[in-house]
Motif scaffolding. Structure first.
Motif, PDB file in Angstrom:
ATOM      1  N   ALA A 224     -10.661  -5.054   2.326  1.00 52.22           N
ATOM      2  CA  ALA A 224     -11.447  -3.830   2.466  1.00 52.22           C
ATOM      3  C   ALA A 224     -10.659  -2.626   1.973  1.00 52.22           C
ATOM      4  CB  ALA A 224     -11.861  -3.637   3.930  1.00 52.22           C
ATOM      5  N   GLN A 225      -9.369  -2.573   2.321  1.00 51.59           N
ATOM      6  CA  GLN A 225      -8.548  -1.445   1.877  1.00 51.59           C
ATOM      7  C   GLN A 225      -8.412  -1.435   0.360  1.00 51.59           C
ATOM      8  OE1 GLN A 225      -7.125   1.195   3.812  1.00 51.59           O
ATOM      9  NE2 GLN A 225      -7.131   1.891   1.688  1.00 51.59           N
ATOM     10  N   ARG A 226      -8.328  -2.604  -0.242  1.00 51.62           N
ATOM     11  CA  ARG A 226      -8.228  -2.681  -1.702  1.00 51.62           C
ATOM     12  C   ARG A 226      -9.501  -2.129  -2.347  1.00 51.62           C
ATOM     13  NH1 ARG A 226      -9.179  -6.043  -6.186  1.00 51.62           N
ATOM     14  NH2 ARG A 226      -7.477  -5.956  -7.706  1.00 51.62           N
ATOM     15  N   GLU A 227     -10.655  -2.447  -1.750  1.00 52.77           N
ATOM     16  CA  GLU A 227     -11.904  -1.916  -2.280  1.00 52.77           C
ATOM     17  C   GLU A 227     -11.942  -0.393  -2.172  1.00 52.77           C
ATOM     18  OE1 GLU A 227     -14.350  -3.310  -3.932  1.00 52.77           O
ATOM     19  OE2 GLU A 227     -13.276  -5.216  -3.874  1.00 52.77           O
ATOM     20  N   VAL A 228     -11.404   0.143  -1.082  1.00 53.36           N
ATOM     21  CA  VAL A 228     -11.328   1.596  -0.933  1.00 53.36           C
ATOM     22  C   VAL A 228     -10.432   2.181  -2.016  1.00 53.36           C
ATOM     23  CG1 VAL A 228     -10.519   3.474   0.541  1.00 53.36           C
ATOM     24  CG2 VAL A 228     -11.789   1.569   1.537  1.00 53.36           C
ATOM     25  N   ASP A 229      -9.279   1.539  -2.259  1.00 56.89           N
ATOM     26  CA  ASP A 229      -8.351   2.028  -3.279  1.00 56.89           C
ATOM     27  C   ASP A 229      -8.995   2.015  -4.662  1.00 56.89           C
ATOM     28  OD1 ASP A 229      -6.482   2.322  -1.303  1.00 56.89           O
ATOM     29  OD2 ASP A 229      -5.368   0.502  -1.789  1.00 56.89           O
TER      30      ASP A 229
END
Length: 287
Positions: A161-166
């Protein structure tokens, strides 16, 4: 709840917190020692500064600095490469200004529903723990958005999920700034009112006008009268009106996601719904 509604909800909460801080500040400064409660109120300098702002929603400097640090982030090369690839795959369909396929909020896989619940729980806990009335909830909201937009495809971890935000942040950073002249106050107000009116229509389950226009330009036959119960994705309402069951639609969407990206993916989804709608002669399904 959609990301738009979540953002609106917490923006309203922030506004309420600022007003509350302003009210507390006024009470503490005018009541003197006549009230024992006023002498025990603890308000930070940042909250006082935020409450003093006029004609805007001021935020504490700590939150402002967090946002500034985010803007100045240096992303790793793999994130930048993925962001560039997605921008190339999302050029907009039929002149649409929207560069992201509108398939967020589809029913999540069970493990992703659990991840979303965890993020929401942490967000509420962070807000409850801040006694001064304002917390930077932007990172949590963006995590929620990432899970909702990608979590219907494959199982996700918090790192996913954090990678998608990045990636989304990198895409925004790589997108050229608009060259149009800034809007006047009256023009901006009109634009905001139109956006709110459209949002209200979508809350009521109506198909967005920009989608209807695109379907007409593409020669697609779509169940434009279909409605959906907020916050469910409009695509499920369209699929059911076209005679497609939820499980079949989600299975097809995941299948197509393995072969198509960006605008091409959205076009294939629309083509699938249109062909089934024509074949079913508008027959709906309740499954």
């Amino acid at each position: 709840m959609s990301i738009t509604a979540i953002t609106s909800f917490y923006a309203a909460g922030a506004t309420s917190a600022v007003r509350s801080a302003a009210s507390s500040q006024g009470t503490a400064s005018t009541a003197g020692t006549t009230s024992s409660e006023s002498t025990t109120v603890s308000i930070s300098n940042e909250a006082r500064l935020a409450a003093a702002g006029e004609n805007r929603i001021a935020v504490p400097e700590s939150i402002r600095q967090d946002a500034l640090a985010e803007l100045n982030r240096v992303f790793p090369q793999d994130i930048l490469d993925e962001a560039k690839a997605r921008l190339e795959a999302n050029q907009g369909i039929s002149g649409s200004s929207s560069a992201t396929p509108g398939l967020g909020n589809l029913p999540l896989l069970p493990e992703n529903a659990a991840l979303l619940a965890q993020i929401k729980s942490e967000m509420h806990a962070a807000r409850a723990a801040n006694k001064e009335g304002m917390t930077n909830l932007t990172p949590y909201v963006r995590l929620i958005q990432a899970v909702q937009s990608e979590g219907w495809k494959t199982p996700m971890s918090m790192e996913d999920a954090q990678r998608e935000v990045d990636i989304a942040q990198a895409m925004a950073k790589l997108t050229p700034a608009a060259s149009e002249a800034p809007l006047s106050e009256a023009q901006q107000l009109q634009k905001d009112q139109a956006a709110m009116a459209q949002f209200e229509k979508e809350l009521a389950g109506e198909v967005p006008d920009k989608l209807k226009q695109r379907w007409q330009e593409a020669g697609l036959s779509m169940p434009e009268s279909a409605t959906t119960t907020f916050p469910q994705s409009i695509w499920l309402g369209l699929a059911k009106a076209a005679g497609i069951g939820e499980d079949e639609f989600l299975g097809k969407a995941r299948e197509l996601a393995g072969s198509y990206k960006g605008d091409s993916f959205l076009q294939e989804i629309e083509k699938f719904v249109s062909e089934r709608y024509v074949a079913s002669s508008g027959t709906t399904t309740s499954t």
